[in-house]
Write a protein that holds these residues in place. Structure first.
Motif, PDB file in Angstrom:
ATOM      1  N   VAL A   1       0.840  -1.199   0.000  1.00  0.00           N
ATOM      2  CA  VAL A   1       0.000   0.000   0.000  1.00  0.00           C
ATOM      3  C   VAL A   1       0.876   1.252   0.000  1.00  0.00           C
ATOM      4  N   LEU A   2       1.981   1.201   0.732  1.00  0.00           N
ATOM      5  CA  LEU A   2       2.902   2.341   0.774  1.00  0.00           C
ATOM      6  C   LEU A   2       3.451   2.638  -0.620  1.00  0.00           C
ATOM      7  N   CYS A   3       3.878   1.610  -1.323  1.00  0.00           N
ATOM      8  CA  CYS A   3       4.443   1.816  -2.663  1.00  0.00           C
ATOM      9  C   CYS A   3       3.388   2.317  -3.640  1.00  0.00           C
ATOM     10  N   THR A   4       2.179   1.810  -3.525  1.00  0.00           N
ATOM     11  CA  THR A   4       1.095   2.306  -4.378  1.00  0.00           C
ATOM     12  C   THR A   4       0.844   3.782  -4.117  1.00  0.00           C
ATOM     13  N   ALA A   5       0.779   4.154  -2.835  1.00  0.00           N
ATOM     14  CA  ALA A   5       0.536   5.551  -2.481  1.00  0.00           C
ATOM     15  C   ALA A   5       1.684   6.439  -2.954  1.00  0.00           C
ATOM     16  N   ALA A   6       2.926   5.950  -2.860  1.00  0.00           N
ATOM     17  CA  ALA A   6       4.076   6.742  -3.308  1.00  0.00           C
ATOM     18  C   ALA A   6       4.016   6.974  -4.808  1.00  0.00           C
ATOM     19  N   GLY A   7       3.596   5.960  -5.566  1.00  0.00           N
ATOM     20  CA  GLY A   7       3.486   6.111  -7.004  1.00  0.00           C
ATOM     21  C   GLY A   7       2.398   7.089  -7.410  1.00  0.00           C
ATOM     22  N   GLU A   8       1.350   7.159  -6.611  1.00  0.00           N
ATOM     23  CA  GLU A   8       0.276   8.114  -6.896  1.00  0.00           C
ATOM     24  C   GLU A   8       0.709   9.532  -6.545  1.00  0.00           C
ATOM     25  N   LEU A   9       1.463   9.677  -5.459  1.00  0.00           N
ATOM     26  CA  LEU A   9       1.908  11.005  -5.038  1.00  0.00           C
ATOM     27  C   LEU A   9       2.982  11.548  -5.974  1.00  0.00           C
ATOM     28  N   MET A  10       3.956  10.711  -6.322  1.00  0.00           N
ATOM     29  CA  MET A  10       5.022  11.123  -7.243  1.00  0.00           C
ATOM     30  C   MET A  10       5.124  10.096  -8.369  1.00  0.00           C
ATOM     31  N   PRO A  11       4.381  10.272  -9.440  1.00  0.00           N
ATOM     32  CA  PRO A  11       4.472   9.333 -10.558  1.00  0.00           C
ATOM     33  C   PRO A  11       5.920   9.182 -11.037  1.00  0.00           C
ATOM     34  N   GLY A  12       6.327   7.920 -11.219  1.00  0.00           N
ATOM     35  CA  GLY A  12       7.684   7.646 -11.659  1.00  0.00           C
ATOM     36  C   GLY A  12       8.617   7.243 -10.528  1.00  0.00           C
TER      37      GLY A  12
ATOM     38  N   VAL B   1       8.036   5.024  -8.119  1.00  0.00           N
ATOM     39  CA  VAL B   1       7.931   3.558  -8.103  1.00  0.00           C
ATOM     40  C   VAL B   1       6.979   3.154  -9.222  1.00  0.00           C
ATOM     41  N   PRO B   2       6.991   1.908  -9.655  1.00  0.00           N
ATOM     42  CA  PRO B   2       6.117   1.517 -10.760  1.00  0.00           C
ATOM     43  C   PRO B   2       4.640   1.574 -10.389  1.00  0.00           C
TER      44      PRO B   2
ATOM     45  N   GLU C   1       2.002  -5.164 -16.536  1.00  0.00           N
ATOM     46  CA  GLU C   1       2.686  -5.404 -17.804  1.00  0.00           C
ATOM     47  C   GLU C   1       3.934  -6.248 -17.580  1.00  0.00           C
ATOM     48  N   GLU C   2       4.708  -5.912 -16.548  1.00  0.00           N
ATOM     49  CA  GLU C   2       5.893  -6.697 -16.221  1.00  0.00           C
ATOM     50  C   GLU C   2       5.518  -8.142 -15.907  1.00  0.00           C
ATOM     51  N   GLY C   3       4.378  -8.312 -15.232  1.00  0.00           N
ATOM     52  CA  GLY C   3       3.956  -9.633 -14.804  1.00  0.00           C
ATOM     53  C   GLY C   3       3.617 -10.584 -15.935  1.00  0.00           C
TER      54      GLY C   3
ATOM     55  N   LYS D   1      11.793  -9.047 -17.966  1.00  0.00           N
ATOM     56  CA  LYS D   1      11.231  -7.861 -17.322  1.00  0.00           C
ATOM     57  C   LYS D   1      12.251  -6.724 -17.335  1.00  0.00           C
ATOM     58  N   GLU D   2      11.757  -5.511 -17.109  1.00  0.00           N
ATOM     59  CA  GLU D   2      12.648  -4.346 -17.082  1.00  0.00           C
ATOM     60  C   GLU D   2      13.248  -4.093 -15.706  1.00  0.00           C
ATOM     61  N   GLY D   3      12.729  -4.774 -14.701  1.00  0.00           N
ATOM     62  CA  GLY D   3      13.297  -4.595 -13.364  1.00  0.00           C
ATOM     63  C   GLY D   3      12.744  -3.410 -12.608  1.00  0.00           C
ATOM     64  N   ARG D   4      11.497  -3.061 -12.865  1.00  0.00           N
ATOM     65  CA  ARG D   4      10.932  -1.885 -12.182  1.00  0.00           C
ATOM     66  C   ARG D   4      10.774  -2.095 -10.676  1.00  0.00           C
ATOM     67  N   GLU D   5      10.759  -3.343 -10.233  1.00  0.00           N
ATOM     68  CA  GLU D   5      10.659  -3.583  -8.789  1.00  0.00           C
ATOM     69  C   GLU D   5      11.896  -3.075  -8.040  1.00  0.00           C
ATOM     70  N   ILE D   6      13.004  -2.894  -8.748  1.00  0.00           N
ATOM     71  CA  ILE D   6      14.192  -2.321  -8.100  1.00  0.00           C
ATOM     72  C   ILE D   6      13.852  -0.959  -7.504  1.00  0.00           C
ATOM     73  N   ASP D   7      12.967  -0.217  -8.163  1.00  0.00           N
ATOM     74  CA  ASP D   7      12.597   1.102  -7.663  1.00  0.00           C
ATOM     75  C   ASP D   7      11.811   0.995  -6.353  1.00  0.00           C
ATOM     76  N   GLN D   8      11.055  -0.092  -6.182  1.00  0.00           N
ATOM     77  CA  GLN D   8      10.404  -0.330  -4.890  1.00  0.00           C
ATOM     78  C   GLN D   8      11.452  -0.607  -3.818  1.00  0.00           C
TER      79      GLN D   8
END
Length: 438
Positions: free
Chosen positions: A78-89, A91-92, A99-101, A108-115
């Motif tokens: 939930v924290l990562c989802t909220a962070a992505g909504e507050l600052m797009p880009g 976290v994924p 799409e990665e899934g 995959k592009e490795g977007r989970e690294i940003d989490q």
């Protein structure tokens, strides 16, 4: 970074927007080839440098904004989802993860690294990190929903896991028949629910974790404790960073060690929030299976059982084992287990350091019951808490988790791990299907 939150926030967001636009220009190539495109890698690296620069300065203020001044307790997803909504880009998004899934792990592009970058920055902060750990130590909504039925019936079937109350003991049994009790996202979710139910039920004094009887031809009729992480599912792209790797260490295993967070309405009720655990090992405890046992207060193993930590063979960091294993075995032997995939047998000298009792297979039930009866003593809980303060203070655990989030998020997208996964896949299935999941 200027040090001013709002201006740095705006500048970082603009930079990340440009990065996403540049990645978009590369989407005309086949999607599964983009992870190997050096241009895409350069963009991702530049964006990660910007994220780290921002988070290194402003993680606490960002976390405070996401949690309403730490008044809201958000789990890592939930924290990562909220962070992505507050600052797009930062976290994924859910769409990007979906799409990665669709792809195997190497595609995959490795977007989970940003989490991983976000959780590293939060957990390394004493205040924000402790608050996040408390959020993860609260009972899951599923457990709260099932608790009345469990209290009434003493049994809940969670699919991959069952939990049963018998004579004051909460028996958690893993029943993942498809792969010898290997863990994936679904098993981790079920295990956390089961552990929550054991900890929440006032009629349960001790928890027991054991593997169920298998139907696999090689082990038919025998119990198996755990085959560790499901490597096939990892290769297929079905093991997630948040839902498996972080939830596992901060969820059910942490709750076995530390119990649940205190009731916010009655913080003095802490003794009821944690309970001792018995680990019952039949056949083997590989990788994650051994990691679970390091959280148990008493381990009973059948005499032919064995343990291993194939961390390097898998290419992963073995959870919190690097923190806990050296407390039980000498440091050099811990390194041998982690670096050399050394098998430890229950009856060996090193096995005696991991097990409290080694018995014949037909004596397991009696030995487990005897251990649970001893741990039901009311003095056990306060003593285990004081031992934990000496062995693994919460702040030390938090610091370890911060580095683990960073290292493991990178590990699951490393080239050597991909090579090892593909080698395992070839050995089992004989071919590689590039692109989407087979």
């Amino acid at each position: 970074m200027t040090g001013r939150y709002q201006s740095d926030f705006a500048a970082t967001r603009r930079f990340l927007d440009v990065g996403e636009q540049m990645l978009g220009t590369l989407s005309t190539t086949q999607r599964h080839s983009r992870p190997q495109d050096p241009r895409a890698r350069a963009v991702h690296q530049a964006c990660r440098t910007a994220r780290l620069a921002f988070l290194a300065v402003h993680a606490d203020q960002l976390y405070a904004e996401l949690t309403d001044g730490r008044r809201r307790h958000l789990r890592v997803d939930v924290l990562c989802t909220a962070a992505g909504e507050l600052m797009p880009g930062l976290v994924p998004t859910a769409e990007q993860l979906a799409e990665e899934g669709r792809y195997q792990q190497p595609r995959k592009e490795g977007r989970e690294i940003d989490q991983g970058l976000l959780l590293w920055s939060v957990l390394r902060s004493p205040g924000s990190g402790a608050h996040l750990m408390e959020a993860m130590a609260r009972p899951t909504p599923r457990a709260s929903t099932l608790l009345p039925a469990f209290r009434a019936d003493g049994f809940v079937d969670l699919g991959e896991v069952t939990v049963e109350r018998r004579a004051g003991v909460g028996h958690v049994t893993v029943q993942n028949q498809r792969c010898l009790n290997a863990e994936d996202d679904a098993v981790v979710e079920a295990l956390e629910t089961a552990v929550d139910l054991v900890l929440l039920d006032d009629d349960v004094r001790v928890g027991v974790l054991r593997g169920g009887v298998m139907r696999h031809p090689r082990y038919a009729g025998r119990r198996v404790f755990s085959a560790g992480i499901n490597l096939t599912e990892l290769y297929r792209g079905g093991i997630t960073f948040l839902g498996f790797l972080m939830r596992r260490e901060m969820g059910y295993i942490a709750k076995m060690v530390r119990g649940l967070a205190p009731d916010p309405d009655d913080p003095t009720r802490r003794p009821a929030a944690e309970k001792p655990w018995v680990g019952a090992v039949d056949t083997f405890a590989i990788g994650g299976g051994l990691q679970i046992l390091l959280a148990a207060d008493h381990v009973v193993a059948e005499k032919d059982a064995y343990f291993s930590l194939p961390a390097l063979r898998e290419g992963l960091v073995p959870g919190v084992a690097n923190l806990r294993l050296p407390r039980l075995v000498p440091s050099r032997r811990a390194r041998k287990a982690i670096f050399s995939d050394h098998t430890i047998r229950a009856g060996d000298t090193d096995g005696a350091l991991l097990c409290d009792a080694v018995v014949d297979a037909d004596e397991m039930a009696e030995a487990v019951a005897s251990a649970a009866a001893r741990l039901a003593d009311p003095a056990v809980v306060p003593n285990r808490r004081m031992l934990r303060l000496a062995e693994e203070p919460e702040d030390r655990f938090r610091q370890y988790l911060a580095e683990y989030a960073l290292e493991q998020s990178r590990r699951i997208y490393s080239e050597d791990l991909f090579a090892k996964l593909e080698q395992t896949w070839l050995a089992r299935f004989g071919s590689i299907v590039a692109g989407t999941k087979p």
